[in-house]
Motif scaffolding. Sequence first.
Motif, mmCIF file in Angstrom:
data_model
loop_
_atom_site.group_PDB
_atom_site.id
_atom_site.type_symbol
_atom_site.label_atom_id
_atom_site.label_comp_id
_atom_site.label_asym_id
_atom_site.label_seq_id
_atom_site.Cartn_x
_atom_site.Cartn_y
_atom_site.Cartn_z
ATOM 1 N N ALA A 13 3.417 28.200 -19.627
ATOM 2 C CA ALA A 13 3.503 27.062 -18.703
ATOM 3 C C ALA A 13 2.115 26.674 -18.205
ATOM 4 O O ALA A 13 1.801 25.483 -18.097
ATOM 5 N N ALA A 14 1.290 27.664 -17.905
ATOM 6 C CA ALA A 14 -0.071 27.372 -17.443
ATOM 7 C C ALA A 14 -0.850 26.603 -18.504
ATOM 8 O O ALA A 14 -1.540 25.624 -18.196
ATOM 9 N N VAL A 15 -0.717 27.011 -19.750
ATOM 10 C CA VAL A 15 -1.417 26.331 -20.845
ATOM 11 C C VAL A 15 -0.881 24.910 -21.030
ATOM 12 O O VAL A 15 -1.647 23.960 -21.201
ATOM 13 N N LEU A 16 0.429 24.745 -20.979
ATOM 14 C CA LEU A 16 1.033 23.428 -21.163
ATOM 15 C C LEU A 16 0.726 22.465 -20.013
ATOM 16 O O LEU A 16 0.748 21.251 -20.202
ATOM 17 N N LEU A 17 0.438 23.000 -18.849
ATOM 18 C CA LEU A 17 0.101 22.134 -17.723
ATOM 19 C C LEU A 17 -1.265 21.464 -17.889
ATOM 20 O O LEU A 17 -1.497 20.400 -17.309
ATOM 21 N N VAL A 18 -2.154 22.032 -18.676
ATOM 22 C CA VAL A 18 -3.489 21.440 -18.851
ATOM 23 C C VAL A 18 -3.405 20.046 -19.467
ATOM 24 O O VAL A 18 -3.941 19.089 -18.892
ATOM 25 N N PRO A 19 -2.738 19.848 -20.612
ATOM 26 C CA PRO A 19 -2.659 18.476 -21.127
ATOM 27 C C PRO A 19 -1.884 17.544 -20.191
ATOM 28 O O PRO A 19 -2.197 16.347 -20.108
ATOM 29 N N TRP A 20 -0.902 18.070 -19.471
ATOM 30 C CA TRP A 20 -0.157 17.250 -18.528
ATOM 31 C C TRP A 20 -1.078 16.739 -17.427
ATOM 32 O O TRP A 20 -0.994 15.586 -17.020
ATOM 33 N N MET A 21 -1.982 17.593 -16.950
ATOM 34 C CA MET A 21 -2.936 17.165 -15.926
ATOM 35 C C MET A 21 -3.853 16.065 -16.459
ATOM 36 O O MET A 21 -4.206 15.133 -15.728
ATOM 37 N N VAL A 22 -4.221 16.161 -17.723
ATOM 38 C CA VAL A 22 -5.049 15.116 -18.338
ATOM 39 C C VAL A 22 -4.274 13.799 -18.369
ATOM 40 O O VAL A 22 -4.812 12.743 -18.011
ATOM 41 N N VAL A 23 -3.023 13.857 -18.782
ATOM 42 C CA VAL A 23 -2.181 12.651 -18.806
ATOM 43 C C VAL A 23 -2.094 12.045 -17.411
ATOM 44 O O VAL A 23 -2.254 10.824 -17.234
ATOM 45 N N LEU A 24 -1.833 12.868 -16.401
ATOM 46 C CA LEU A 24 -1.756 12.364 -15.031
ATOM 47 C C LEU A 24 -3.075 11.729 -14.599
ATOM 48 O O LEU A 24 -3.083 10.659 -13.982
ATOM 49 N N PRO A 29 -2.048 5.772 -10.784
ATOM 50 C CA PRO A 29 -2.873 4.785 -10.075
ATOM 51 C C PRO A 29 -3.772 5.476 -9.045
ATOM 52 O O PRO A 29 -3.467 6.568 -8.574
ATOM 53 N N ALA A 30 -4.887 4.840 -8.717
ATOM 54 C CA ALA A 30 -5.830 5.401 -7.742
ATOM 55 C C ALA A 30 -5.214 5.456 -6.350
ATOM 56 O O ALA A 30 -5.545 6.318 -5.542
ATOM 57 N N ASN A 31 -4.327 4.519 -6.038
ATOM 58 C CA ASN A 31 -3.641 4.543 -4.742
ATOM 59 C C ASN A 31 -2.240 3.980 -4.923
ATOM 60 O O ASN A 31 -1.935 3.338 -5.912
ATOM 61 N N THR A 32 -1.413 4.237 -3.926
ATOM 62 C CA THR A 32 -0.022 3.797 -3.997
ATOM 63 C C THR A 32 0.566 3.755 -2.598
ATOM 64 O O THR A 32 0.038 4.363 -1.677
#
Length: 132
Positions: A13-24, A29-32
């Motif tokens: 899960a820790a490894v899979l979260l890295v590409p997810w963080m890149v996607v995010l 958006p910068a603000n919401t």
Amino acid sequence: MRTKWTLILLGAAAVLLVPWMVVLGLTLPANTEVRHWSLAWIGLDVLMAAGCATTALLGLRGDSRARLTSSATASVAVLDAWFDITTAQSGPALALAAACAVAETALAGVCAFLALCDRRPSRAPASPEGHS
């Protein structure tokens, strides 16, 4: 054996979260505008208060499970400090957020100390042998 596979899945899960963080990072958006803003902040404080109270009650009873609630409370306090700083407007609001973050970080430090250093024997019932 069950614990080993749980830990392997946690590592995956820790490894899979890295590409997810890149996607995010690339897509959010910068603000919401946020609905229920005050409820979200009050919720964090309710979690911190409940964690502090539960840790105090368990700790005063000599129950080693206070280490678990203390650890969880430290995590919530760090999370609250993070959001205080990252969501504050610059100027006086940021100064207030920084002051709150200092207090929350201090709380997290105390909780981490309790979670890591409390070596009293537990008065909680022991789990049956052979179960993990």
